[in-house]
Design a protein around this motif. Sequence first.
Motif, PDB file in Angstrom:
ATOM      1  N   UNK A  76       1.202  -1.228   0.100  1.00 18.32           N
ATOM      2  CA  UNK A  76       0.326   0.058  -0.099  1.00 18.32           C
ATOM      3  C   UNK A  76       0.398   1.257  -0.500  1.00 18.32           C
ATOM      4  N   UNK A  77       1.895   1.052   0.727  1.00 16.79           N
ATOM      5  CA  UNK A  77       2.877   1.952   1.017  1.00 16.79           C
ATOM      6  C   UNK A  77       3.963   2.278  -0.063  1.00 16.79           C
ATOM      7  N   UNK A  78       4.711   3.172  -0.763  1.00 12.25           N
ATOM      8  CA  UNK A  78       5.927   3.230  -1.507  1.00 12.25           C
ATOM      9  C   UNK A  78       6.851   2.883  -0.397  1.00 12.25           C
ATOM     10  N   UNK A  79       8.457   2.893  -0.915  1.00 13.78           N
ATOM     11  CA  UNK A  79       9.489   1.988  -0.667  1.00 13.78           C
ATOM     12  C   UNK A  79       9.963   3.399   0.488  1.00 13.78           C
ATOM     13  N   UNK A  80       9.422   4.479   0.245  1.00  7.86           N
ATOM     14  CA  UNK A  80      10.207   6.316   0.410  1.00  7.86           C
ATOM     15  C   UNK A  80       9.393   6.350   1.723  1.00  7.86           C
ATOM     16  N   UNK A  81       7.848   6.042   2.059  1.00  4.64           N
ATOM     17  CA  UNK A  81       7.413   5.958   3.248  1.00  4.64           C
ATOM     18  C   UNK A  81       7.548   5.065   4.144  1.00  4.64           C
ATOM     19  N   UNK A  82       8.042   3.822   3.701  1.00  4.13           N
ATOM     20  CA  UNK A  82       8.785   2.496   4.185  1.00  4.13           C
ATOM     21  C   UNK A  82       9.796   3.263   5.080  1.00  4.13           C
ATOM     22  N   UNK A  83      10.428   4.072   4.249  1.00  3.94           N
ATOM     23  CA  UNK A  83      11.922   4.194   5.311  1.00  3.94           C
ATOM     24  C   UNK A  83      11.589   5.172   5.640  1.00  3.94           C
ATOM     25  N   UNK A  84      10.572   6.447   5.836  1.00  6.35           N
ATOM     26  CA  UNK A  84      10.145   7.527   6.378  1.00  6.35           C
ATOM     27  C   UNK A  84       9.924   7.119   7.771  1.00  6.35           C
ATOM     28  N   UNK A  85       8.948   5.522   7.769  1.00  2.00           N
ATOM     29  CA  UNK A  85       8.304   5.143   9.035  1.00  2.00           C
ATOM     30  C   UNK A  85       9.409   4.004   9.604  1.00  2.00           C
ATOM     31  N   UNK A 120       3.013 -11.919  14.889  1.00  2.00           N
ATOM     32  CA  UNK A 120       4.279 -12.555  14.743  1.00  2.00           C
ATOM     33  C   UNK A 120       5.318 -11.958  14.272  1.00  2.00           C
ATOM     34  N   UNK A 121       6.907 -12.279  13.487  1.00  2.00           N
ATOM     35  CA  UNK A 121       7.693 -11.463  13.851  1.00  2.00           C
ATOM     36  C   UNK A 121       7.462  -9.617  13.235  1.00  2.00           C
ATOM     37  N   UNK A 122       6.996  -9.953  12.411  1.00  2.00           N
ATOM     38  CA  UNK A 122       7.169  -8.283  11.390  1.00  2.00           C
ATOM     39  C   UNK A 122       6.177  -7.785  12.464  1.00  2.00           C
ATOM     40  N   UNK A 123       4.979  -7.681  13.584  1.00  2.00           N
ATOM     41  CA  UNK A 123       4.672  -7.174  14.206  1.00  2.00           C
ATOM     42  C   UNK A 123       5.379  -6.652  15.597  1.00  2.00           C
ATOM     43  N   UNK A 124       6.133  -7.939  16.221  1.00  2.00           N
ATOM     44  CA  UNK A 124       7.344  -7.686  17.511  1.00  2.00           C
ATOM     45  C   UNK A 124       8.375  -6.636  17.264  1.00  2.00           C
ATOM     46  N   UNK A 125       8.520  -7.160  15.634  1.00  2.00           N
ATOM     47  CA  UNK A 125       9.973  -6.157  15.677  1.00  2.00           C
ATOM     48  C   UNK A 125       9.246  -4.334  15.308  1.00  2.00           C
ATOM     49  N   UNK A 126       7.817  -4.263  14.731  1.00  2.00           N
ATOM     50  CA  UNK A 126       7.192  -2.882  14.178  1.00  2.00           C
ATOM     51  C   UNK A 126       7.193  -2.542  15.104  1.00  2.00           C
ATOM     52  N   UNK A 127       6.764  -3.054  16.048  1.00  2.00           N
ATOM     53  CA  UNK A 127       6.256  -1.663  17.658  1.00  2.00           C
ATOM     54  C   UNK A 127       7.921  -1.923  18.383  1.00  2.00           C
ATOM     55  N   UNK A 128       8.755  -2.919  18.789  1.00  2.00           N
ATOM     56  CA  UNK A 128      10.014  -2.307  18.908  1.00  2.00           C
ATOM     57  C   UNK A 128      10.962  -1.157  18.428  1.00  2.00           C
ATOM     58  N   UNK A 129      11.025  -1.255  16.872  1.00  2.00           N
ATOM     59  CA  UNK A 129      11.312  -0.883  16.072  1.00  2.00           C
ATOM     60  C   UNK A 129      10.811   0.814  16.577  1.00  2.00           C
ATOM     61  N   UNK A 133      12.522   4.601  16.929  1.00  2.00           N
ATOM     62  CA  UNK A 133      12.894   5.096  15.893  1.00  2.00           C
ATOM     63  C   UNK A 133      11.942   7.049  16.540  1.00  2.00           C
ATOM     64  N   UNK A 134      10.590   6.552  17.440  1.00  2.00           N
ATOM     65  CA  UNK A 134       9.679   7.699  17.949  1.00  2.00           C
ATOM     66  C   UNK A 134       9.386   8.081  19.052  1.00  2.00           C
ATOM     67  N   UNK A 155       8.819  -6.852  23.601  1.00  2.00           N
ATOM     68  CA  UNK A 155       9.897  -7.231  22.364  1.00  2.00           C
ATOM     69  C   UNK A 155      10.785  -5.967  22.298  1.00  2.00           C
ATOM     70  N   UNK A 156      10.489  -5.136  22.812  1.00  2.00           N
ATOM     71  CA  UNK A 156      10.911  -4.168  22.738  1.00  2.00           C
ATOM     72  C   UNK A 156      12.962  -4.359  23.932  1.00  2.00           C
ATOM     73  N   UNK A 157      12.533  -5.698  25.054  1.00  2.00           N
ATOM     74  CA  UNK A 157      13.689  -5.433  25.404  1.00  2.00           C
ATOM     75  C   UNK A 157      14.770  -7.279  25.055  1.00  2.00           C
ATOM     76  N   UNK A 158      13.664  -7.958  23.892  1.00  2.00           N
ATOM     77  CA  UNK A 158      14.409  -9.015  23.890  1.00  2.00           C
ATOM     78  C   UNK A 158      15.010  -8.483  22.161  1.00  2.00           C
ATOM     79  N   UNK A 159      14.378  -7.218  21.542  1.00  2.00           N
ATOM     80  CA  UNK A 159      15.046  -7.219  20.298  1.00  2.00           C
ATOM     81  C   UNK A 159      16.182  -6.388  20.403  1.00  2.00           C
TER      82      UNK A 159
END
Length: 173
Positions: A76-85, A120-129, A133-134, A155-159
């Motif tokens: 849905x979102x292009x690579x530029x928005x991935x990088x920004x987020x 999923x690992x995507x969910x756990x990693x996303x919340x940590x990042x 990041x923010x 997730x944040x601690x383990x990541x």
Amino acid sequence: MFNNIRMFIRMIHEEVEDDEEDEAIATTLVEQYPQHMDHNSFSHHGGSVLNHRIINRSRAEGHERLYRDYFADSPTYPSQLFYRRFHKHRSLFLRIQGAIKTHDQYFVQRFDAVGVPRLSSLQKMTVALRMLAYGSPVDAVDEYVRIDESTTIESLKRFTKIVVEVFGEQYLR
């Protein structure tokens, strides 16, 4: 369930009539039982904590949305928005994901007893990042990623620990 507890308390009360102290304790239990265990105040939700409400977060839906938005062949979102987020390219994100899944089974998606996928690992990693990041508060990521506060913190601690263990020698000074 309530009848079994009542029968158990009565049985205890009948067995301890010989000892005055035990009888006083049992009497207190019997007297306090109706106040604390009536049908109106007892939560009928699952979980290990009394009156703890379980929220059906639709974890699978959260994973699907995250995957469609950023990781699908046509996201849905292009690579530029991935990088920004995420403050990194998708390829680096996926490289880190692969490394942490290999290093710690916590990040490998499992299934519960009835076959429903867990986080999923995507969910756990996303919340940590996102938190790193923010500086997002723990509960801010729940609405999009569908992950509760305690799992977000875990997730944040383990990541962070895994990133230091896996990439520390090569990338961290």
